[in-house]
Design a protein around this motif. Sequence first.
Motif, PDB file in Angstrom:
ATOM      1  N   GLN A   1       0.850  -1.190   0.000  1.00 42.69           N
ATOM      2  CA  GLN A   1       0.000   0.000   0.000  1.00 42.69           C
ATOM      3  C   GLN A   1       0.895   1.252   0.000  1.00 42.69           C
ATOM      4  O   GLN A   1       1.865   1.314   0.771  1.00 42.69           O
ATOM      5  CB  GLN A   1      -0.916   0.038   1.228  1.00 42.69           C
ATOM      6  CG  GLN A   1      -1.954  -1.060   1.275  1.00 42.69           C
ATOM      7  CD  GLN A   1      -2.878  -0.899   2.455  1.00 42.69           C
ATOM      8  OE1 GLN A   1      -3.198   0.232   2.838  1.00 42.69           O
ATOM      9  NE2 GLN A   1      -3.307  -2.010   3.036  1.00 42.69           N
ATOM     10  N   VAL A   2       0.529   2.186  -0.828  1.00 44.32           N
ATOM     11  CA  VAL A   2       1.251   3.465  -0.920  1.00 44.32           C
ATOM     12  C   VAL A   2       0.215   4.582  -0.945  1.00 44.32           C
ATOM     13  O   VAL A   2      -0.783   4.496  -1.685  1.00 44.32           O
ATOM     14  CB  VAL A   2       2.149   3.542  -2.164  1.00 44.32           C
ATOM     15  CG1 VAL A   2       2.744   4.941  -2.305  1.00 44.32           C
ATOM     16  CG2 VAL A   2       3.261   2.502  -2.083  1.00 44.32           C
ATOM     17  N   ALA A   3       0.435   5.589  -0.122  1.00 45.51           N
ATOM     18  CA  ALA A   3      -0.455   6.759  -0.087  1.00 45.51           C
ATOM     19  C   ALA A   3       0.361   8.006  -0.428  1.00 45.51           C
ATOM     20  O   ALA A   3       1.399   8.268   0.190  1.00 45.51           O
ATOM     21  CB  ALA A   3      -1.093   6.902   1.284  1.00 45.51           C
ATOM     22  N   ILE A   4      -0.114   8.754  -1.426  1.00 43.19           N
ATOM     23  CA  ILE A   4       0.569   9.977  -1.860  1.00 43.19           C
ATOM     24  C   ILE A   4      -0.316  11.167  -1.499  1.00 43.19           C
ATOM     25  O   ILE A   4      -1.483  11.226  -1.894  1.00 43.19           O
ATOM     26  CB  ILE A   4       0.843   9.969  -3.366  1.00 43.19           C
ATOM     27  CG1 ILE A   4       1.685   8.743  -3.756  1.00 43.19           C
ATOM     28  CG2 ILE A   4       1.561  11.252  -3.787  1.00 43.19           C
ATOM     29  CD1 ILE A   4       1.903   8.612  -5.252  1.00 43.19           C
ATOM     30  N   ALA A   5       0.238  12.122  -0.746  1.00 47.20           N
ATOM     31  CA  ALA A   5      -0.495  13.328  -0.353  1.00 47.20           C
ATOM     32  C   ALA A   5       0.223  14.548  -0.919  1.00 47.20           C
ATOM     33  O   ALA A   5       1.455  14.635  -0.869  1.00 47.20           O
ATOM     34  CB  ALA A   5      -0.590  13.424   1.169  1.00 47.20           C
ATOM     35  N   ILE A   6      -0.568  15.485  -1.464  1.00 49.48           N
ATOM     36  CA  ILE A   6      -0.017  16.716  -2.034  1.00 49.48           C
ATOM     37  C   ILE A   6      -0.683  17.894  -1.351  1.00 49.48           C
ATOM     38  O   ILE A   6      -1.921  17.947  -1.245  1.00 49.48           O
ATOM     39  CB  ILE A   6      -0.254  16.810  -3.557  1.00 49.48           C
ATOM     40  CG1 ILE A   6       0.283  15.553  -4.259  1.00 49.48           C
ATOM     41  CG2 ILE A   6       0.436  18.047  -4.118  1.00 49.48           C
ATOM     42  CD1 ILE A   6      -0.780  14.626  -4.737  1.00 49.48           C
ATOM     43  N   SER A   7       0.122  18.848  -0.901  1.00 49.91           N
ATOM     44  CA  SER A   7      -0.414  20.073  -0.290  1.00 49.91           C
ATOM     45  C   SER A   7       0.433  21.252  -0.732  1.00 49.91           C
ATOM     46  O   SER A   7       1.597  21.102  -1.121  1.00 49.91           O
ATOM     47  CB  SER A   7      -0.399  19.965   1.245  1.00 49.91           C
ATOM     48  OG  SER A   7       0.936  19.796   1.718  1.00 49.91           O
ATOM     49  N   ARG A   8      -0.168  22.447  -0.644  1.00 50.06           N
ATOM     50  CA  ARG A   8       0.525  23.657  -1.089  1.00 50.06           C
ATOM     51  C   ARG A   8       0.300  24.775  -0.083  1.00 50.06           C
ATOM     52  O   ARG A   8      -0.807  24.944   0.427  1.00 50.06           O
ATOM     53  CB  ARG A   8       0.035  24.099  -2.467  1.00 50.06           C
ATOM     54  CG  ARG A   8       0.644  25.414  -2.944  1.00 50.06           C
ATOM     55  CD  ARG A   8       0.363  25.665  -4.397  1.00 50.06           C
ATOM     56  NE  ARG A   8       0.980  26.903  -4.845  1.00 50.06           N
ATOM     57  CZ  ARG A   8       1.222  27.221  -6.095  1.00 50.06           C
ATOM     58  NH1 ARG A   8       0.899  26.375  -7.060  1.00 50.06           N
ATOM     59  NH2 ARG A   8       1.782  28.363  -6.415  1.00 50.06           N
TER      60      ARG A   8
END
Length: 439
Positions: free
Chosen positions: A350-357
């Motif tokens: 399982q891999v979780a990718i989170a993007i924030s700015r």
Amino acid sequence: MRFSLRARVAVATALGATIVVLTVGVVASLIISRNNVNNLDERLTTASQVLIPSAASLELFLGQLGSSGAFAVTIRTGDTVIASTPTELPELSEGSETVNVDGNTFRVYTSYAVSATNIVISIGVPAIEAQQVTDDQQRWVIFGGLGAIAASTGLGWIFGGRAVKPLVTLTRQVSARPPQSPDTRTGVREADELAVAIADMLQRVNDAQDRTNEALGTARDFAAVSAHELRTPLTAMRTDIEVLRTLDLEPPQRFEILEDLQRTQGRVEATLSALERLASGELSSEKDRVDVDVVEICDVAAQDAMRQNPELAVRIDSEPSVVMTALPAGLRLALDNAIINAVRHGNATQVAIAISRGDGRVKITVDDDGTGIPEAERDSVFERFYRGASATKGGSGLGLALVEQQAELHGGSARFTDSPLGGARLVLDLEAAAPPVRV
């Protein structure tokens, strides 16, 4: 032939003085000549006014008065000459005029007496006298002009030396080994501007030299480490080939050696491919940067990873769109290597990718449920050719080095921490705008 700037200043001063002196000299010569002629005409006019009342008495002894040739007087009544000096002046209209008499030039003034006899008197003097005075005065003008030119040249040489002194000092400073930082406060605006430009140029040259030396050092180290890393699999391949050539092996043994050759060849190919990508990253330029949607790149990378690894599940947690100025291929390369590293070396499913700015930066976190990375190795794993204790065989040791390189190219950094999924968390902290490209 090359001349110094000081000599050029002196020559330019002399040339300028020559032009001024010539112009003033010509005008002065014309004025002197005209003034001398006017003065002579005034003298003749005065003499004529004195002689006209006594014109009758002059007839008796006029011949003796003009015998020296210093002047000439001729008195007429109509067309008849009633008295004259030995040099007889021609019949002229009233006023001043220059005439030639027997090869001699005279300046003559003719006037008419108001009387019943209609007497006309012409008085003349040799024009050479006025010309001699004019020549003497013009000669002094020439001497004065030559003196002015010589003085201007000398002053140009003296003051030119002082004027170019800041440039001479600047030349010596730049010619020094190593070059000195030039003084930018000489009091001469042009010299100061040139000094600032040279200082900037020297700084750029020094910076470029430092970068070149650093790049050469890095290239040497990189080449040495690359050669070391490639030597081991190539040696193993040579050994396997020698075994195949010299021994008569059973099919299972032969198959096992061929399998080993194939794995080793794949390792060499992977290493060379990673080296090529590292070099491509170093050669990236400003024109390669465009506005990209990070969420879209992450989504494509996730779909490709799950297609290549059916047992893997990748999810993305982010707002619908996060746009930044980036190298699209480099950003995709970093994400691909991050996911592959988690699957290949961490056995993640399982891999979780989170993007924030926020605050002009974009943060990408990649969490996995794998075996994780020991805290003592979390900095070392980014080094080129480094393989962690839990790394599987066959890797090139360059995957995470590529991740860190791309993070730096995007004005950020890469680091590992603990993941809430139980494995490792990779954090990419990037600049949203285009950072300066490393040279």
